[in-house]
Write a protein that holds these residues in place. Sequence first.
Motif, short mmCIF file in Angstrom:
data_model
loop_
_atom_site.label_atom_id
_atom_site.label_comp_id
_atom_site.label_asym_id
_atom_site.label_seq_id
_atom_site.Cartn_x
_atom_site.Cartn_y
_atom_site.Cartn_z
N ASP A 240 0.82 -1.21 0.00
CA ASP A 240 0.00 0.00 0.00
C ASP A 240 0.86 1.26 0.00
N ILE A 241 1.72 1.39 1.00
CA ILE A 241 2.55 2.59 1.09
C ILE A 241 3.53 2.67 -0.09
N GLY A 242 3.88 1.52 -0.65
CA GLY A 242 4.81 1.50 -1.77
C GLY A 242 4.24 2.05 -3.05
N THR A 243 2.91 2.11 -3.16
CA THR A 243 2.30 2.65 -4.38
C THR A 243 1.89 4.11 -4.22
N SER A 244 2.14 4.71 -3.06
CA SER A 244 1.78 6.12 -2.84
C SER A 244 2.47 7.09 -3.79
N PRO A 245 3.72 6.84 -4.22
CA PRO A 245 4.35 7.78 -5.17
C PRO A 245 3.57 7.97 -6.47
N THR B 289 5.86 9.88 11.15
CA THR B 289 4.68 9.03 11.32
C THR B 289 5.01 7.55 11.18
N VAL B 290 5.76 7.21 10.14
CA VAL B 290 6.03 5.79 9.89
C VAL B 290 7.24 5.31 10.69
N THR B 291 8.38 5.99 10.52
CA THR B 291 9.61 5.49 11.12
C THR B 291 9.60 5.63 12.64
N VAL B 292 9.35 6.83 13.13
CA VAL B 292 9.42 7.06 14.58
C VAL B 292 8.23 6.41 15.29
N LYS B 293 7.02 6.76 14.82
CA LYS B 293 5.83 6.29 15.55
C LYS B 293 5.65 4.78 15.43
N TYR B 294 5.54 4.27 14.20
CA TYR B 294 5.22 2.86 14.03
C TYR B 294 6.44 1.95 14.18
N VAL B 295 7.50 2.24 13.42
CA VAL B 295 8.64 1.32 13.40
C VAL B 295 9.38 1.30 14.73
N PHE B 296 9.62 2.47 15.34
CA PHE B 296 10.40 2.52 16.57
C PHE B 296 9.58 2.28 17.83
N PHE B 297 8.29 2.68 17.85
CA PHE B 297 7.54 2.61 19.09
C PHE B 297 6.34 1.66 19.04
N THR C 278 -0.07 6.56 3.70
CA THR C 278 -1.16 5.57 3.75
C THR C 278 -0.56 4.16 3.68
N GLY C 279 -1.09 3.30 4.47
CA GLY C 279 -0.54 1.95 4.54
C GLY C 279 0.38 1.75 5.71
N ALA C 280 0.65 2.83 6.48
CA ALA C 280 1.53 2.69 7.64
C ALA C 280 0.95 1.73 8.68
N GLY D 255 -7.77 8.96 10.66
CA GLY D 255 -8.59 8.58 11.82
C GLY D 255 -8.03 7.36 12.52
N THR D 256 -7.59 6.38 11.74
CA THR D 256 -6.96 5.19 12.33
C THR D 256 -5.66 5.57 13.03
N PHE D 257 -4.88 6.50 12.45
CA PHE D 257 -3.65 6.97 13.10
C PHE D 257 -3.95 7.54 14.48
N VAL D 258 -4.98 8.38 14.57
CA VAL D 258 -5.32 9.01 15.86
C VAL D 258 -5.71 7.95 16.89
N CYS D 259 -6.54 6.99 16.49
CA CYS D 259 -6.97 5.93 17.42
C CYS D 259 -5.77 5.11 17.89
N THR D 260 -4.85 4.79 16.99
CA THR D 260 -3.67 4.02 17.36
C THR D 260 -2.81 4.77 18.36
N SER D 261 -2.61 6.07 18.14
CA SER D 261 -1.79 6.86 19.06
C SER D 261 -2.42 6.93 20.45
N MET D 262 -3.74 7.10 20.52
CA MET D 262 -4.42 7.18 21.82
C MET D 262 -4.28 5.87 22.59
#
Length: 653
Positions: free
Chosen positions: A53-58, A93-101, A257-259, A404-411
């Motif tokens: 998904d994220i790979g086709t964003s370009p 958003t992707v590297t710090v939030k998802y990948v690292f934490f 998108t796709g993160a 919206g999914t990003f916000v819910c995940t962070s909370m």
Amino acid sequence: MGQDCGSGAGGPITAQSAALQRGPVTAHTPDADKTRALTPALVLGVLGVVYGDIGTSPLYALRAALLHFSDDGLERWEILGILSLIIWALILTVTVKYVFFVLRADNRGEGGILALMALAQRSVESPRARWAIALVGIVGACLFFGDGIITPAISVLSAVEGLKVVDDAFEKAVIPIAVVILVGLFLAQFRGTGKMGAVFGPICAAWFFVLGALGVVEIVINPSVLAALSPHFAVQFCLEYRLLAFVAFGSVVLAVTGAEALYADMGHFGRTPIRWAWLWLVLPALMLNYLGQGALLLRDASALENPFYLLAPEWFRLPLVFLATAATIIASQAMISGAYTIARQCVQLGFIPRLEVRHTSETEEGQIYMPQVNTLLLIGVLILVLSFHTSDNLAAAYGIAVTGTFVCTSMLAMIVFRRQFGWAWPVVIGVFGPLLLLDVLFFASNVLKIPQGGYVPLVLGAGLFAMMTTWHRGRELLFARFRQDGLPLKSFIARLPQSRTIRVPGTAVFMTSQADFLPGALLHNLKHNKVLHERVFFVTVTNEGIPAVPVERRREVEELSPNIHRIFLRYGFQESPNIPKELEALKEVGIPFEPMQTSYFLGRETVVAAAVPKMSRWRQWLFTIMSRNAVPATEFFRIPSDRVVELGVRVAI
């Protein structure tokens, strides 16, 4: 769902998961990750499933963001500013939030919004707090389904639109070709993701290589674009444009998108391969391609027509269309498979009625196909393609579901890291506060696009939210009614020796959601047939807030009286129940079970309005419709239909 298992109220026979989690359940710490050897095959699998998904964003992200400023021509600092925003969105958003934490917060090795919700719920005691957390999880799941419908539509459309760059004569063929590809993709789902994904990894590896190579060629021609790596241009852009920069955030988010797939697919591959593939392959390829598109635009602003395809030399554009189409099909497949997983989790957690689940692999439990979900996704995707026509139009609908999914995940992550990992509140706020603020900023900017198509995921999410909360509330009322009207099981067992009930040969299995109360099906059987089988099993299926229940905790057997047993069967939200298989395993503990001499007694509940209804009329109507359309218990629990006896009962709520 009701006291007995039938087609009336639908849903698996479970009590609330919080009350039925017998035995210690703890969150995994970072050290509890599934350790897997980092092999080329595993990395290819990650590329094919996680990053499609994220790979086709370009294909569309940079163009969509720059279109806001193209009316009077694009200036150098505008291009560098948008590029810088996209690059730092990928980093933060992707590297710090998802990948690292966020990848650290695995629920017994599994990830995803509902797995995180279950993990957060186990860290609080208050029922009100648990329900508030559940609401956040439900909202995230509803938005995920919205994302699941939009992703195939926008991805395939954006790839096929490359034909217009090859030759203008293809313009009228874009929508028909996209429809044919999408219909074929959904019709082939029954074969299983394993067979369909056999070549996904190599194709995605080739895709990311091409992304990076195309970008490098243009960067060499115009290396000044590398200045966009500095956040200075992003800050300058925001200060200069202010409100319009805020509007542009709604398109910048398309680059990330796709993160959520990084986290959702952790159970399939483990944390390490996902991190490795992102840091060393995917992120560099994406950044190089975005920088390459920016370098092309700095040299020729008219390339905004389609900067991705114009990066390629003319002779390579048609092959690139085919490769991009294959990549978008893979991206769509990953989202479709994710929708199946989330749907099954919703069923097991008691948020939606029973749905048909077909296992497409004899060895992999997670490879499933859900016909009802597949049909609804296909209908939704086709409606979007035929309504919006182009990927640019669909971009307005895309952002809200993702953010919206990003916000819910962070909370939810803030709760988990505070409660489960013991982080101090200042640390939690210091780490996740800025990330949550960025997510909220992305979401708020997409709210401005509601009139242009952002209403699509909101309408869909609102409908799903109403269905899930109605189903959950209806089940709670049914449980309360059965506890109120039911006969305690211990009282029945105590009086049984003095009764003159005739015992007949064979085994009777009574499915019940209320383990301490006598199933209504048994009372009806005694009333009408005036007999009780020689051997009786009271079976209660419980769903726990973990992906899979260990084998040693699967069954709990209690002998209530000679030849009368109460049996608890526990399943995780990633598992599908199989009642006959578990009952046959009772032979291991010395309890005989003969399948051909066994009858399953199920209750078919008909829900009617009480004198003082506890649900509004529209919710009662919705609950009744959902109940009637639930998959029969015989299919869901894999019970032989020729061994089932159904007994009806009216329940007022």
